[in-house]
Motif scaffolding. Structure first.
Motif, PDB file in Angstrom:
ATOM      1  N   LEU A 117      -4.846   9.050  21.253  1.00  0.00           N
ATOM      2  CA  LEU A 117      -4.438  10.317  21.629  1.00  0.00           C
ATOM      3  C   LEU A 117      -6.224  11.096  21.701  1.00  0.00           C
ATOM      4  O   LEU A 117      -6.474  11.199  22.961  1.00  0.00           O
ATOM      5  N   GLY A 118      -7.036  10.491  21.610  1.00  0.00           N
ATOM      6  CA  GLY A 118      -8.166  10.906  21.991  1.00  0.00           C
ATOM      7  C   GLY A 118      -8.874  10.463  23.222  1.00  0.00           C
ATOM      8  O   GLY A 118      -9.319  11.208  24.409  1.00  0.00           O
ATOM      9  N   ALA A 119      -8.471   9.002  23.368  1.00  0.00           N
ATOM     10  CA  ALA A 119      -8.563   8.625  24.909  1.00  0.00           C
ATOM     11  C   ALA A 119      -7.326   9.493  26.169  1.00  0.00           C
ATOM     12  O   ALA A 119      -8.485   9.657  27.033  1.00  0.00           O
ATOM     13  N   LEU A 120      -6.778   9.684  26.033  1.00  0.00           N
ATOM     14  CA  LEU A 120      -5.394  10.626  26.304  1.00  0.00           C
ATOM     15  C   LEU A 120      -6.132  12.016  27.019  1.00  0.00           C
ATOM     16  O   LEU A 120      -5.464  12.140  28.136  1.00  0.00           O
ATOM     17  N   THR A 121      -7.255  12.095  26.052  1.00  0.00           N
ATOM     18  CA  THR A 121      -7.519  13.967  25.594  1.00  0.00           C
ATOM     19  C   THR A 121      -8.568  13.872  26.304  1.00  0.00           C
ATOM     20  O   THR A 121      -9.640  14.812  26.525  1.00  0.00           O
ATOM     21  N   VAL A 122      -9.756  12.017  26.260  1.00  0.00           N
ATOM     22  CA  VAL A 122     -10.924  12.612  26.973  1.00  0.00           C
ATOM     23  C   VAL A 122     -11.843  12.932  25.474  1.00  0.00           C
ATOM     24  O   VAL A 122     -13.013  13.962  26.074  1.00  0.00           O
ATOM     25  N   ARG A 123     -11.466  13.111  24.183  1.00  0.00           N
ATOM     26  CA  ARG A 123     -12.125  13.013  23.096  1.00  0.00           C
ATOM     27  C   ARG A 123     -12.624  11.885  23.408  1.00  0.00           C
ATOM     28  O   ARG A 123     -11.813  11.078  22.045  1.00  0.00           O
ATOM     29  N   SER A 124     -13.703  12.206  22.627  1.00  0.00           N
ATOM     30  CA  SER A 124     -14.758  10.293  21.882  1.00  0.00           C
ATOM     31  C   SER A 124     -14.663  10.432  20.207  1.00  0.00           C
ATOM     32  O   SER A 124     -14.786  11.248  20.202  1.00  0.00           O
ATOM     33  N   PHE A 125     -14.519   9.183  19.541  1.00  0.00           N
ATOM     34  CA  PHE A 125     -15.196   9.208  18.543  1.00  0.00           C
ATOM     35  C   PHE A 125     -16.552   8.078  17.959  1.00  0.00           C
ATOM     36  O   PHE A 125     -16.471   7.614  19.067  1.00  0.00           O
ATOM     37  N   ASN A 126     -16.630   8.236  16.807  1.00  0.00           N
ATOM     38  CA  ASN A 126     -18.024   7.986  16.661  1.00  0.00           C
ATOM     39  C   ASN A 126     -17.349   6.978  15.827  1.00  0.00           C
ATOM     40  O   ASN A 126     -19.189   5.538  16.326  1.00  0.00           O
ATOM     41  N   SER A 127     -16.284   5.723  15.654  1.00  0.00           N
ATOM     42  CA  SER A 127     -16.221   4.266  15.889  1.00  0.00           C
ATOM     43  C   SER A 127     -15.879   3.487  17.331  1.00  0.00           C
ATOM     44  O   SER A 127     -15.538   3.920  17.763  1.00  0.00           O
ATOM     45  N   VAL A 128     -16.406   2.435  17.671  1.00  0.00           N
ATOM     46  CA  VAL A 128     -17.319   1.877  18.769  1.00  0.00           C
ATOM     47  C   VAL A 128     -16.445   0.281  18.765  1.00  0.00           C
ATOM     48  O   VAL A 128     -17.407   0.303  17.801  1.00  0.00           O
ATOM     49  N   PRO A 129     -15.596  -0.312  19.606  1.00  0.00           N
ATOM     50  CA  PRO A 129     -14.812  -1.471  18.816  1.00  0.00           C
ATOM     51  C   PRO A 129     -16.395  -2.122  18.840  1.00  0.00           C
ATOM     52  O   PRO A 129     -17.149  -2.148  20.262  1.00  0.00           O
ATOM     53  N   TYR A 130     -16.373  -3.592  18.353  1.00  0.00           N
ATOM     54  CA  TYR A 130     -17.440  -4.362  18.179  1.00  0.00           C
ATOM     55  C   TYR A 130     -16.899  -5.518  19.297  1.00  0.00           C
ATOM     56  O   TYR A 130     -17.552  -6.361  19.331  1.00  0.00           O
ATOM     57  N   HIS A 131     -16.233  -5.567  19.542  1.00  0.00           N
ATOM     58  CA  HIS A 131     -15.448  -7.520  19.721  1.00  0.00           C
ATOM     59  C   HIS A 131     -14.870  -7.214  20.976  1.00  0.00           C
ATOM     60  O   HIS A 131     -14.623  -6.153  21.036  1.00  0.00           O
ATOM     61  N   HIS A 132     -15.085  -8.168  22.009  1.00  0.00           N
ATOM     62  CA  HIS A 132     -14.368  -7.958  23.446  1.00  0.00           C
ATOM     63  C   HIS A 132     -12.916  -7.933  23.732  1.00  0.00           C
ATOM     64  O   HIS A 132     -12.406  -7.851  23.966  1.00  0.00           O
ATOM     65  N   PRO A 133     -12.160  -8.242  22.742  1.00  0.00           N
ATOM     66  CA  PRO A 133     -10.977  -7.803  23.001  1.00  0.00           C
ATOM     67  C   PRO A 133     -10.539  -6.955  22.802  1.00  0.00           C
ATOM     68  O   PRO A 133      -9.640  -5.668  23.585  1.00  0.00           O
ATOM     69  N   VAL A 181      -9.732  -1.084  24.725  1.00  0.00           N
ATOM     70  CA  VAL A 181      -9.963   0.061  24.762  1.00  0.00           C
ATOM     71  C   VAL A 181     -10.625   0.919  26.057  1.00  0.00           C
ATOM     72  O   VAL A 181     -10.166   2.074  26.193  1.00  0.00           O
ATOM     73  N   GLY A 182     -11.168  -0.149  27.310  1.00  0.00           N
ATOM     74  CA  GLY A 182     -12.297   0.471  27.971  1.00  0.00           C
ATOM     75  C   GLY A 182     -10.646   0.669  28.772  1.00  0.00           C
ATOM     76  O   GLY A 182     -10.903   1.936  29.075  1.00  0.00           O
ATOM     77  N   PHE A 183      -9.732   0.247  29.846  1.00  0.00           N
ATOM     78  CA  PHE A 183      -8.533   0.178  29.883  1.00  0.00           C
ATOM     79  C   PHE A 183      -8.416   1.566  29.909  1.00  0.00           C
ATOM     80  O   PHE A 183      -7.170   1.889  30.311  1.00  0.00           O
ATOM     81  N   LEU A 184      -7.518   2.224  28.296  1.00  0.00           N
ATOM     82  CA  LEU A 184      -6.794   2.780  27.638  1.00  0.00           C
ATOM     83  C   LEU A 184      -7.671   3.893  28.373  1.00  0.00           C
ATOM     84  O   LEU A 184      -7.250   5.253  28.532  1.00  0.00           O
ATOM     85  N   TRP A 185      -9.510   4.395  28.121  1.00  0.00           N
ATOM     86  CA  TRP A 185     -10.229   5.197  28.271  1.00  0.00           C
ATOM     87  C   TRP A 185     -10.014   5.608  29.520  1.00  0.00           C
ATOM     88  O   TRP A 185     -10.066   6.747  30.233  1.00  0.00           O
ATOM     89  N   LEU A 186     -10.361   4.666  30.956  1.00  0.00           N
ATOM     90  CA  LEU A 186     -10.306   4.728  32.113  1.00  0.00           C
ATOM     91  C   LEU A 186      -8.182   5.303  32.282  1.00  0.00           C
ATOM     92  O   LEU A 186      -8.593   6.379  33.297  1.00  0.00           O
ATOM     93  N   PHE A 187      -7.643   5.628  31.529  1.00  0.00           N
ATOM     94  CA  PHE A 187      -6.305   6.042  32.045  1.00  0.00           C
ATOM     95  C   PHE A 187      -6.418   6.940  31.313  1.00  0.00           C
ATOM     96  O   PHE A 187      -5.884   8.047  32.164  1.00  0.00           O
ATOM     97  N   GLY A 188      -7.177   7.692  30.633  1.00  0.00           N
ATOM     98  CA  GLY A 188      -6.543   9.010  29.467  1.00  0.00           C
ATOM     99  C   GLY A 188      -7.569   9.959  30.346  1.00  0.00           C
ATOM    100  O   GLY A 188      -7.436  10.720  30.541  1.00  0.00           O
ATOM    101  N   PHE A 189      -8.863   8.992  31.380  1.00  0.00           N
ATOM    102  CA  PHE A 189      -9.518   9.656  32.179  1.00  0.00           C
ATOM    103  C   PHE A 189      -8.926  10.837  32.976  1.00  0.00           C
ATOM    104  O   PHE A 189      -8.818  11.785  33.663  1.00  0.00           O
ATOM    105  N   ILE A 190      -7.967   9.741  33.605  1.00  0.00           N
ATOM    106  CA  ILE A 190      -7.481   9.778  35.041  1.00  0.00           C
ATOM    107  C   ILE A 190      -6.142  11.143  34.502  1.00  0.00           C
ATOM    108  O   ILE A 190      -5.595  11.678  35.727  1.00  0.00           O
ATOM    109  N   ILE A 191      -4.993  10.853  33.689  1.00  0.00           N
ATOM    110  CA  ILE A 191      -4.016  11.270  33.171  1.00  0.00           C
ATOM    111  C   ILE A 191      -4.778  13.098  32.731  1.00  0.00           C
ATOM    112  O   ILE A 191      -4.711  13.728  32.766  1.00  0.00           O
TER     113      ILE A 191
END
Length: 596
Positions: A358-374, A379-389
């Motif tokens: 929900l934060g990604a869809l509303t362009v609101r970031s969290f302190n927690s960031v994933p560490y591993h590539h998958p 999450v990167g594509f989710l952020w991109l989608f959320g930014f456009i929406i």
């Protein structure tokens, strides 16, 4: 009198050379005279009948040609008195024995009785059908003379006038024995039925609500005809409950059409549509205007502002965004759970994953960031989608919050039927709906309410409860004068209208006024002066409502800063969030107490 050198032969030779002639004899008493008259004329082209009911009620007796002449040889005149004093049209409507008549023919009546004191020329002139027949000549023997009389149409003085005298084998004055009687009406009073219906007829009242004058195109036409033909108009008001009129179950008519049909007035005038159903009751003038029958409905209403946060996206878009949110949280949890290298502990909570999406869809970031590539790729594509929406939503939301959104307007008759609005109008429209070949139009028969007052019905249209059908000029004038505030109109004419109607005057059936007035009306129409009259009355009518319409400040028209009304939807959604949170908190507390 009936010989080759007599007055009838002279009249025929002078006035009826090219006419089809018919002679009527009154039994044996005039049969010989009729044969003698026929022989003195052109016997091969002259019909000869005996005055009997069967003859008078035959269509062939009254067949019409370019010029017709009827010669009656009368002793007591009973048959003519009876036949000529019946309105054949009214009798046919009410299923009574009726007569036939040729109103455009020349009539010559010879009064051959030895004592004419019981059958005078004035008796002939007062008969119903002769009062609508212009060309009438009555020959009355008097001592050694033969008096030639004719009648006067629409006269309040003497009903007959002496034209000439036959003596010594000739007419002494050499007058036209069939003069035009309608060229100058000599100040006669004609009765005119009408009612207030702008812009055709607009009443001007004084402070006591008395009518001081009548304006409008229809009134200008009546006044022009009055000046041209030298008559004065006596107006008869039609009840606003009846207006143009309608047919009662017993076949009689009320309203304007009823007054003309029952010959209570000479002319009916007020935006009279020339159509077949009423043509059976009245005669029409040539048309002088053309107009459509249209519907007026409430204008588009502002959409409730609590919907504003939802309006930037369509329903389908919101469904897909909801699907992304529903699936996104599960997918994020699954990727974290299946990852070989463990992520932060927060990502192992399903509720946290949904909050993260929900934060990604509303362009609101969290302190927690994933560490591993998958997880990072997802999450990167989710952020991109959320930014456009979020960007698309924010940009569109500004428009919906700052500009008042309106509901979809009613543009077609089909939409009007489905709108659920009640429909009001005059009973005339039911006959038009019934005659239509369009199935959509015919459906209006079942919903049309005719027991309505047109003036007050407009307020119900503005309130969103009714639609109204009337002629387009009338609706445009009412909408522009009474229901326009600044640049906003609260009632709106539905663009899809009925077919075009002609507009004219209504006359009594077989009225001689039709041929008298039609040529003048045509010249008025061709001159274009009616358009000028129309513009003048529209300006006057609208001026009467300028001071009555509420003033709208300029800043209100331009728009204002966002207020609570604009943003109420946002507060509603915040309130819903508070409520849902409280419910979850209560459920949590109940669950924790049961677990202990």
């Amino acid at each position: 009198m009936v010989s080759a050198g007599g007055p009838v032969a002279a009249i025929v030779a002078r006035h009826l050379v090219e006419c089809s002639l018919t002679i009527f004899s009154e039994g044996a008493a005039t049969a010989t005279a009729a044969e003698s008259l026929r022989a003195s004329l052109a016997p091969q082209g002259v019909k000869l009948y005996t005055l009997e009911d069967e003859v008078l009620l035959m269509e062939d007796t009254w067949s019409r040609s370019q010029c017709d002449g009827y010669i009656f040889l009368l002793m007591d005149g009973d048959a003519v008195l009876l036949h000529a004093d019946i309105s054949h049209y009214h009798a046919a409507i009410y299923h009574q024995p009726h007569s036939l008549w040729n109103y455009h023919a020349h009539y010559i009546l010879l009064l051959l009785g030895s004592d004419n004191s019981t059958f005078r020329p004035s008796d002939v002139a007062s008969l119903y059908n002769f009062k609508k027949t212009e060309k009438l000549l009555i020959l009355q023997p008097q001592n050694e003379h033969i008096l030639a009389w004719t009648h006067q149409l629409y006269s309040h003085t003497s009903s007959v006038v002496l034209l000439d005298t036959w003596k010594d084998g000739k007419f002494h004055q050499n007058q036209n024995l069939f003069p035009s009687k309608l060229r100058d009406l000599q100040g006669v009073v004609l009765r005119v039925a009408t009612f207030d219906h702008p812009p055709s007829v607009v009443y001007v009242h004084d402070e006591h609500h008395n009518i001081i004058s009548r304006l409008g195109v229809d009134m200008q036409i009546v006044q022009t005809l009055a000046r041209a033909k030298n008559f004065s108009a006596e107006f008869t008001e039609v009840s606003h409950d009846e207006l143009w009129g309608f047919e009662l179950p017993n076949g009689s008519w009320v309203g304007l059409v009823g007054k003309v049909f029952n010959e209570l007035v000479d002319i009916g005038v007020c935006n009279m549509f020339l159509e077949l159903h009423r043509w059976k009751q009245v005669d029409y003038s040539v048309p002088y205007n053309f107009e459509r029958g249209c519907f007026v409905a409430p204008s588009s209403k502002p959409v409730l502002n609590w919907k504003s946060p939802l309006m930037p996206f369509t329903r389908d878009t919101w469904i897909f965004v909801g699907v992304v949110l529903a699936v996104g949280g599960i997918v994020l949890y699954s990727i974290v759970d299946l990852s070989v290298i463990p992520e932060s502990s927060e990502f192992f909570s399903v509720s946290y994953d949904y909050l993260y999406v929900l934060g990604a869809l509303t362009v609101r970031s969290f302190n927690s960031v994933p560490y591993h590539h998958p997880v990072r790729v997802y999450v990167g594509f989710l952020w991109l989608f959320g930014f456009i929406i979020a960007t698309a939503y924010s940009a569109n939301l500004v428009a919906f919050l700052s500009v008042t959104q309106m509901s979809a307007p009613i543009d077609t008759m089909e939409q009007l039927l489905k709108s659920g609005l009640r429909l009001g109008g005059h009973a005339f429209w039911k006959t038009q709906f019934a005659a239509s070949i369009d199935p959509t139009v015919r459906k209006f028969i079942d919903i049309l309410e005719t027991d309505v007052d047109l003036d007050s019905l407009f307020d119900k249209v503005e309130a969103g409860k009714f639609a109204l059908i009337e002629n387009k000029q009338y609706l445009e004038l009412q909408a522009g004068a009474r229901y326009t505030y600044g640049s906003h109109t609260t009632i709106r004419i539905v663009p899809e209208c009925l077919l075009l109607y002609s507009i004219g005057l209504a006359y009594q059936k077989n009225s001689p006024l039709k041929s008298l007035f039609d040529s003048i009306i045509l010249r008025l129409f061709e001159s274009g002066v009616m358009q000028k009259w129309q513009e003048e009355v529209v300006v006057y009518f609208r001026s009467q409502y300028v001071s009555k319409r509420p003033h709208i400040p300029a800043e209100e028209i331009r728009g204002r800063a966002l207020n609570l009304a604009h943003l109420q939807g946002v507060f509603y959604k915040l309130g819903i969030g508070y409520l849902v949170s409280a419910i979850i908190l209560i459920l949590e507390l109940l669950y924790s107490k049961q677990s202990q």
